[in-house]
Design a protein around this motif. Structure first.
Motif, mmCIF file in Angstrom:
data_model
loop_
_atom_site.group_PDB
_atom_site.id
_atom_site.type_symbol
_atom_site.label_atom_id
_atom_site.label_comp_id
_atom_site.label_asym_id
_atom_site.label_seq_id
_atom_site.Cartn_x
_atom_site.Cartn_y
_atom_site.Cartn_z
ATOM 1 N N UNK A 60 20.896 -21.035 6.027
ATOM 2 C CA UNK A 60 20.310 -22.114 6.819
ATOM 3 C C UNK A 60 18.795 -22.134 6.667
ATOM 4 N N UNK A 61 18.163 -20.961 6.741
ATOM 5 C CA UNK A 61 16.711 -20.895 6.613
ATOM 6 C C UNK A 61 16.249 -21.350 5.236
ATOM 7 N N UNK A 62 17.028 -21.011 4.219
ATOM 8 C CA UNK A 62 16.678 -21.433 2.858
ATOM 9 C C UNK A 62 16.730 -22.950 2.723
ATOM 10 N N UNK A 63 17.788 -23.561 3.276
ATOM 11 C CA UNK A 63 17.915 -25.016 3.198
ATOM 12 C C UNK A 63 16.860 -25.711 4.053
ATOM 13 N N UNK A 64 16.574 -25.141 5.234
ATOM 14 C CA UNK A 64 15.614 -25.765 6.148
ATOM 15 C C UNK A 64 14.198 -25.745 5.589
ATOM 16 N N UNK A 128 20.065 -35.455 -9.607
ATOM 17 C CA UNK A 128 20.372 -34.023 -9.498
ATOM 18 C C UNK A 128 21.303 -33.780 -8.315
ATOM 19 N N UNK A 129 22.466 -33.165 -8.527
ATOM 20 C CA UNK A 129 23.378 -32.872 -7.419
ATOM 21 C C UNK A 129 22.720 -31.950 -6.390
ATOM 22 N N UNK A 130 22.861 -32.299 -5.130
ATOM 23 C CA UNK A 130 22.273 -31.511 -4.049
ATOM 24 C C UNK A 130 23.333 -30.792 -3.212
ATOM 25 N N UNK A 131 24.368 -31.517 -2.827
ATOM 26 C CA UNK A 131 25.411 -30.990 -1.938
ATOM 27 C C UNK A 131 26.728 -31.674 -2.277
ATOM 28 N N UNK A 132 27.820 -30.931 -2.162
ATOM 29 C CA UNK A 132 29.155 -31.528 -2.256
ATOM 30 C C UNK A 132 29.949 -31.162 -1.007
ATOM 31 N N UNK A 160 34.470 -23.815 -9.221
ATOM 32 C CA UNK A 160 34.729 -24.836 -10.240
ATOM 33 C C UNK A 160 33.689 -25.953 -10.151
ATOM 34 N N UNK A 161 33.394 -26.409 -8.933
ATOM 35 C CA UNK A 161 32.436 -27.499 -8.767
ATOM 36 C C UNK A 161 31.031 -27.072 -9.183
ATOM 37 N N UNK A 162 30.654 -25.870 -8.839
ATOM 38 C CA UNK A 162 29.326 -25.398 -9.238
ATOM 39 C C UNK A 162 29.215 -25.308 -10.751
ATOM 40 N N UNK A 163 30.288 -24.864 -11.380
ATOM 41 C CA UNK A 163 30.291 -24.785 -12.837
ATOM 42 C C UNK A 163 30.293 -26.174 -13.462
ATOM 43 N N UNK A 164 31.085 -27.080 -12.875
ATOM 44 C CA UNK A 164 31.203 -28.444 -13.408
ATOM 45 C C UNK A 164 29.856 -29.161 -13.417
ATOM 46 N N UNK A 165 29.056 -28.943 -12.361
ATOM 47 C CA UNK A 165 27.762 -29.613 -12.257
ATOM 48 C C UNK A 165 26.608 -28.725 -12.702
ATOM 49 N N UNK A 166 26.942 -27.537 -13.213
ATOM 50 C CA UNK A 166 25.928 -26.595 -13.699
ATOM 51 C C UNK A 166 24.882 -26.323 -12.622
ATOM 52 N N UNK A 167 25.370 -26.086 -11.404
ATOM 53 C CA UNK A 167 24.502 -25.798 -10.260
ATOM 54 C C UNK A 167 25.051 -24.560 -9.542
ATOM 55 N N UNK A 168 24.690 -23.347 -10.010
ATOM 56 C CA UNK A 168 25.318 -22.129 -9.483
ATOM 57 C C UNK A 168 25.048 -21.865 -8.004
ATOM 58 N N UNK A 169 24.010 -22.466 -7.441
ATOM 59 C CA UNK A 169 23.690 -22.213 -6.039
ATOM 60 C C UNK A 169 23.858 -23.451 -5.160
ATOM 61 N N UNK A 170 24.494 -24.485 -5.684
ATOM 62 C CA UNK A 170 24.652 -25.723 -4.930
ATOM 63 C C UNK A 170 25.554 -25.501 -3.711
#
Length: 359
Positions: A60-64, A128-132, A160-170
């Motif tokens: 939460x702190x990281x996103x905020x 750029x994908x931010x959140x799913x 799978x979704x993180x890999x699909x969008x190449x966003x390992x920390x999404x």
């Protein structure tokens, strides 16, 4: 999530005063309990409890700390028919009884139509994908190794979704939907005569196997792949985020003067409606609420401090685990009333009206 972990996260998350944190559990059955108020569901390991709270607060702190950005939304839906109702009326001898009778057994009911839509909502900023956010209703009870710590299929789809969008920390957020009485459609025919005597038929849920779990994982990932390919821009409006909440005293749903509430929270974001219920809601409520909230509302249980299962009036007539069997595990002292659904539908209707009011 329990009140205790919500309070602990609230203490550690560096958020402005008055910020609301809404918890929705994935409901995996393969991790230590996080609810000290329900010891019959499993012991709470203090170290694990504090570790989870710290991880959530850190996220939460990281996103905020990020700068606010304008986003474009993309949405899709596809059917993944891998779940099944786990409530079936049979004629046989229930456990603990000696005489046969009709009763509701936890067994595959292939005659019930169940909600099986896999939904995706993608938020992008400058491509750029931010959140799913995704949803598909099924109990996460499928990992073959009962002693493993696992997020079940929820983690498989996240990776799978993180890999699909190449966003390992999404951030990938999962809503379980109304999955209270839904399980993986993994069945078998038993040749054991005892099963015939006990339940009057041979169709059962098979034990968790690596093959069944792999089939579920592959099927869900294929469904996600289809949904990703069908994502379309769907910015519905520029209206402000709206939130409202209503509570129904449990004494209106259960027999007797029972403490606690059924809490339903509702959000309107970009023209979309999201409803969160603090119960393991049985799937029949989705059909009952269709005329009130429409086909495109996002409905989910497992939000906040869950009091137990929420069966429909028809389920209560049948009996079974989601009506009576669960109560000792959740320390729920009284049975359900036989006519309560109209009150719940009324609350959803009131919430829908409140979200529609001009701000």
């Amino acid at each position: 999530a329990s009140r205790e972990i919500k309070d602990l996260v609230g203490q550690r998350a560096e958020l402005p005063a008055g910020t609301m944190i809404l918890f929705v559990a994935s409901h995996t059955h393969f991790s230590p309990s996080l609810d000290p108020s329900k010891p019959a569901l499993g012991a709470v390991d203090t170290n694990h409890f504090e570790w989870v709270a710290q991880k959530i607060a850190k996220a939460i702190n990281s996103l905020a700390s990020r700068e606010a950005v304008l986003v474009e939304t993309f949405e899709s839906k596809t059917a993944v028919a891998l779940n099944v109702c786990r409530r079936r009326t049979v004629f046989g001898i229930p456990n603990g009884r000696v005489m046969p009778r009709r009763y509701c057994k936890m067994a595959p009911n292939l005659h019930r139509d169940v909600p099986n839509s896999l939904r995706l909502l993608l938020l992008k900023s400058q491509a750029h994908p931010q959140v799913i956010l995704w949803s598909w209703p099924c109990h996460p009870v499928n990992v073959p190794d009962r002693n493993s710590v696992s997020s079940d299929y929820v983690g498989v789809v996240r990776d799978y979704l993180r890999s699909k969008f190449d966003q390992p920390n999404m951030p990938v957020l999962y809503l379980p939907g109304f999955a209270g009485d839904l399980r993986l459609r993994a069945t078998k025919f038993s040749l054991n005569p005892r099963d015939r005597v006990r339940s009057g038929f041979y169709l059962q849920f098979q034990k968790n196997t690596r093959l069944a779990y792999q089939t579920l994982s592959d099927g869900l990932c294929h469904g996600v792949k289809v949904a990703v390919a069908d994502l379309s821009s769907n910015n519905r409006s520029d209206e402000a985020v709206r939130y409202c909440e209503k509570k129904v005293p449990l004494s209106q749903l259960l027999v007797g003067n029972v403490a606690g509430n059924l809490a339903i929270s509702a959000f309107a974001i970009e023209g979309r409606r999201f409803y969160f219920v603090n119960a393991e809601v049985c799937h029949g409520f989705e059909k009952k609420l269709k005329d009130v909230v429409g086909d495109n509302a996002w409905l989910t249980g497992y939000a906040g401090h869950v009091f137990g299962y929420l069966p429909t009036d028809e389920d209560v007539q049948m009996g079974g685990y989601e009506v009576e069997g669960f109560r000792s595990h959740f320390a729920l002292p009284a049975p359900f009333r036989h006519r309560k659904d109209h009150r719940i539908v009324e609350v959803f209707s009131d919430l829908d009206d409140d979200l529609s009011k001009e701000q």
